[in-house]
Design an enzyme around this catalytic site. Structure first.
Site, PDB file in Angstrom:
ATOM      1  N   LYS A 173       0.880  -1.178   0.000  1.00  0.00           N
ATOM      2  CA  LYS A 173       0.000   0.000   0.000  1.00  0.00           C
ATOM      3  C   LYS A 173       0.919   1.229   0.000  1.00  0.00           C
ATOM      4  CE  LYS A 173      -2.638   3.364   1.414  1.00  0.00           C
ATOM      5  NZ  LYS A 173      -1.767   4.402   0.814  1.00  0.00           N
ATOM      6  N   ALA A 175       2.002   5.362  -0.445  1.00  0.00           N
ATOM      7  CA  ALA A 175       1.402   6.630  -0.018  1.00  0.00           C
ATOM      8  C   ALA A 175       0.481   7.138  -1.124  1.00  0.00           C
ATOM      9  CB  ALA A 175       2.499   7.650   0.279  1.00  0.00           C
ATOM     10  N   GLU A 248       8.376   1.892  11.623  1.00  0.00           N
ATOM     11  CA  GLU A 248       9.467   2.864  11.459  1.00  0.00           C
ATOM     12  C   GLU A 248       8.791   4.228  11.403  1.00  0.00           C
ATOM     13  OE1 GLU A 248      12.724   2.195  11.253  1.00  0.00           O
ATOM     14  OE2 GLU A 248      12.541   0.024  11.261  1.00  0.00           O
ATOM     15  N   CYS A 282      13.022  11.303   7.714  1.00  0.00           N
ATOM     16  CA  CYS A 282      12.715  10.930   9.100  1.00  0.00           C
ATOM     17  C   CYS A 282      13.894  11.198  10.020  1.00  0.00           C
ATOM     18  CB  CYS A 282      12.322   9.459   9.163  1.00  0.00           C
ATOM     19  SG  CYS A 282      13.544   8.363   8.431  1.00  0.00           S
ATOM     20  N   GLU A 378       7.365  17.331  15.157  1.00  0.00           N
ATOM     21  CA  GLU A 378       8.239  17.022  14.017  1.00  0.00           C
ATOM     22  C   GLU A 378       7.901  17.971  12.868  1.00  0.00           C
ATOM     23  OE1 GLU A 378       7.522  13.267  11.975  1.00  0.00           O
ATOM     24  OE2 GLU A 378       9.593  13.194  11.282  1.00  0.00           O
TER      25      GLU A 378
HETATM   26  P1  NAD Z   1       1.826   8.856   7.069  1.00  0.00           P
HETATM   27  O1  NAD Z   1       1.825   8.236   8.417  1.00  0.00           O
HETATM   28  O2  NAD Z   1       0.868   9.947   6.801  1.00  0.00           O
HETATM   29  O3  NAD Z   1       1.528   7.725   5.947  1.00  0.00           O
HETATM   30  C1  NAD Z   1       2.310   6.555   5.868  1.00  0.00           C
HETATM   31  C2  NAD Z   1       1.502   5.483   5.145  1.00  0.00           C
HETATM   32  O4  NAD Z   1       0.429   5.070   5.991  1.00  0.00           O
HETATM   33  C3  NAD Z   1       0.867   5.933   3.836  1.00  0.00           C
HETATM   34  O5  NAD Z   1       0.907   4.902   2.891  1.00  0.00           O
HETATM   35  C4  NAD Z   1      -0.562   6.234   4.259  1.00  0.00           C
HETATM   36  O6  NAD Z   1      -1.459   6.151   3.178  1.00  0.00           O
HETATM   37  C5  NAD Z   1      -0.808   5.135   5.272  1.00  0.00           C
HETATM   38  N1  NAD Z   1      -1.888   5.399   6.242  1.00  0.00           N
HETATM   39  C6  NAD Z   1      -2.513   6.559   6.516  1.00  0.00           C
HETATM   40  N2  NAD Z   1      -3.448   6.368   7.484  1.00  0.00           N
HETATM   41  C7  NAD Z   1      -3.383   5.060   7.831  1.00  0.00           C
HETATM   42  C8  NAD Z   1      -4.069   4.258   8.781  1.00  0.00           C
HETATM   43  N3  NAD Z   1      -5.018   4.758   9.579  1.00  0.00           N
HETATM   44  N4  NAD Z   1      -3.717   2.946   8.897  1.00  0.00           N
HETATM   45  C9  NAD Z   1      -2.740   2.431   8.127  1.00  0.00           C
HETATM   46  N5  NAD Z   1      -2.061   3.143   7.194  1.00  0.00           N
HETATM   47  C10 NAD Z   1      -2.383   4.442   7.049  1.00  0.00           C
HETATM   48  O7  NAD Z   1       3.323   9.291   6.791  1.00  0.00           O
HETATM   49  P2  NAD Z   1       3.926  10.115   5.578  1.00  0.00           P
HETATM   50  O8  NAD Z   1       3.414  11.504   5.650  1.00  0.00           O
HETATM   51  O9  NAD Z   1       3.767   9.366   4.313  1.00  0.00           O
HETATM   52  O10 NAD Z   1       5.492  10.078   5.960  1.00  0.00           O
HETATM   53  C11 NAD Z   1       6.081  10.982   6.842  1.00  0.00           C
HETATM   54  C12 NAD Z   1       6.262  10.390   8.216  1.00  0.00           C
HETATM   55  O11 NAD Z   1       6.943   9.141   8.122  1.00  0.00           O
HETATM   56  C13 NAD Z   1       7.140  11.262   9.092  1.00  0.00           C
HETATM   57  O12 NAD Z   1       6.649  11.248  10.393  1.00  0.00           O
HETATM   58  C14 NAD Z   1       8.488  10.578   9.020  1.00  0.00           C
HETATM   59  O13 NAD Z   1       9.353  10.867  10.101  1.00  0.00           O
HETATM   60  C15 NAD Z   1       8.087   9.151   8.972  1.00  0.00           C
HETATM   61  N6  NAD Z   1       9.126   8.326   8.385  1.00  0.00           N
HETATM   62  C16 NAD Z   1       9.811   7.472   9.191  1.00  0.00           C
HETATM   63  C17 NAD Z   1      10.848   6.726   8.673  1.00  0.00           C
HETATM   64  C18 NAD Z   1      11.628   5.767   9.521  1.00  0.00           C
HETATM   65  O14 NAD Z   1      12.323   4.926   8.956  1.00  0.00           O
HETATM   66  N7  NAD Z   1      11.546   5.832  10.834  1.00  0.00           N
HETATM   67  C19 NAD Z   1      11.187   6.864   7.336  1.00  0.00           C
HETATM   68  C20 NAD Z   1      10.452   7.728   6.548  1.00  0.00           C
HETATM   69  C21 NAD Z   1       9.422   8.462   7.080  1.00  0.00           C
END
Ligand code: NAD
Length: 478
Positions: A173, A175, A248, A282, A378
């Protein structure tokens, strides 16, 4: 582009779509299906067949196919990098290494899986002298891979390649804002020989698809990279079926600069680490904790260095700063900066959205622990908040005063100080004389506290994505 269910390109069962924009210009680029619950159920049904077929495929064959995936990714690097830059606004000089890294991830997991050994037990326990006990690793079943927007190819490859190499069927799935490069990668994996019931991709609403997959009794594991808020929701949804959950999540990483640091290097690392990927990383340094004796000099050099950051089209080779993922995201960063100024920070430069989804490189001084940005807020944009300190203990206390614990960076010429500080930071990894904006494909990458659960990397993930089974041969050594 369409999604992939059962090896076929598929529309949503109700025909609904979601428009994908060119992040830099805001112009519509394509549409993707907005999957319905019945589409997700169909993919889950198909994956039940796929998991049996793939688990029965010999490891050497699984690994051969994954090596072929890596070859195809390398062959199509330029095409994939251009798609990534167009879809999300990432500068082309950063898209190419991300695609190259995806190929290495596939190759690395394919190699590692060929040598995923079990264990044999010694006869340590009284009475076990005649028994032979050994273990093997068996696939979990069906793994749902939910990936974020910011390093879509690299981060989704970590999930897809490790799950497939470990013998699992996969439902991806991506983004919602920039799924195109992942759809292209999935298509390429199918072309390389991964069966269509083993690797599928559903697109659309994260809340709908992610929640359904997380709760589903026939999904055996969820691996999510994303925000802490979504991670918590996945963990709660997955708890009802006790499936494995790997998270993550977000970070607010410290970058500590001592007065004896190489100041040119410190400023370069700070700006590079924060501006890369337009600040949407991140493990980027997000809090600049600088010894007060050199703080004014650091701020002035950082301001001058930020002025040199070249803004422009993500596809222009000379651009340093691309667009954020969306105009909405850029406005959100602007609000966070305004909120921090309202809490008492001093805006040195930047602070505004420009050209739809771009954000000015921004420097804030006089930030204190009373402000949200210094703790749990963040900021996913090129924003540098500077916090002063006097003693090592004070620097460590500020660095740890957050719910997050992903990575960190320490700048000093004194090795003892560097290691003492690194050891005291409550986080998953620390770079010494560099910013924490670093990830090696082999490294057990991951966070403490609200930054995640588990570790991801070629050295660790395969075992996490398998069940270790014990075989006990009683009395065979008699
Ligand atoms: P997000 O949490 O908005 O979305 C991540 C994924 O989860 C997307 O595919 C989204 O469609 C899906 N999603 C949304 N709502 C959901 C739900 N209720 N249940 C399950 N899945 C759902 O994150 P983002 O905006 O795409 O990415 C940015 C965030 O990710 C930042 O906080 C960043 O720090 C973090 N990040 C962490 C790492 C790491 O390795 N620790 C790496 C990259 C990004």
């Amino acid at each position: 582009m369409k999604m992939f269910i059962g090896g076929q390109r598929a529309d949503a069962s109700d025909g609904k779509t979601h428009v994908v924009l060119n992040s830099a210009t805001g112009v519509p680029l394509d549409t993707i299906p907005a999957a319905t619950v019945s589409d997700i159920e169909r993919a889950i049904d198909i994956a039940q067949e796929g998991k049996l077929r793939w688990a029965a495929t010999p490891q050497y064959e699984r690994s051969r196919i994954l090596q072929r995936c890596a070859d195809l990714i390398e062959e199509r690097q330029e095409e994939l990098a251009t798609l990534l830059s167009t879809d999300m606004g990432k500068i082309i000089r950063e898209s190419r290494p991300e695609i190259r890294c995806s190929a290495q991830i596939f190759r690395g997991f394919a190699e590692q899986a060929n040598h995923l050994y079990g264990k044999t037990m010694p006869d340590y326990q009284y009475g076990s002298e005649k028994d032979l006990i050994f273990t093997t690793h068996q696939p979990l079943g069906v793994v749902a891979c939910i990936s974020p927007f910011n390093y879509p190819a690299e981060l989704c490859s970590h999930k897809m390649a490790s799950s497939l190499a470990a013998g699992n069927a996969v439902i991806v799935k991506p983004a919602t804002d920039n799924p195109l490069v992942i759809l292209a990668l999935v298509e390429l994996c199918l072309e390389a020989g991964v069966p269509g019931d083993v690797l599928q991709c559903v697109t659309g609403s994260g809340a709908l698809i992610g929640d359904h997959l997380s709760k589903h009794p026939r999904i055996d594991a969820i691996t999510l990279t994303g925000s802490t808020e979504v991670g918590l929701s996945v963990a709660k949804a997955a708890a009802g079926t006790l499936k494995r959950v790997f998270l993550e999540l977000g970070g607010n990483d410290p970058f500590i600069v001592y007065e004896d640091a190489d100041m040119d290097l410190a400023v370069e690392e700070a700006v590079r680490g924060r501006v890369q990927n337009a600040g949407q990383t991140c493990c980027a340094p997000k809090r600049f904790i600088v010894q007060n004796s050199v703080r004014a000099a650091f701020v002035e050099s950082a301001r001058a260095r930020l002025q040199q950051v070249r803004r422009g089209s993500p596809l222009d080779e000379n651009t340093d700063l691309g667009a954020l993922i969306s105009a909405r995201a850029a406005r959100g960063v602007e609000e966070q900066v305004q909120h921090t100024v309202a809490q008492g920070a001093r805006l040195i430069c930047g602070g505004h959205v420009f050209d739809n989804a771009y954000f000015e490189p921004t420097l804030l001084d006089d930030v204190t622990l009373r402000m949200d940005i210094a703790r749990d807020m963040e900021v996913f944009g090129p924003v540098m908040p500077v916090i002063g300190f006097d003693t090592m203990q004070e620097a460590i206390d500020i660095a740890n005063a957050t719910c997050f614990g992903l990575q960190g960076g320490v700048m000093t010429r004194d090795n003892k100080k560097a290691f003492q500080t690194a050891a005291a930071l409550a986080c998953g990894g620390v770079c010494i004389n560099a910013s924490g904006n670093f990830r090696n494909v082999d490294q057990p990458f991951g966070g403490w506290k609200m930054s995640g659960l588990g570790r991801e990397g070629i050295s660790v993930t395969l075992k996490e994505l398998t069940q270790e089974k014990s075989f006990i041969l009683k009395g065979v050594l008699a």
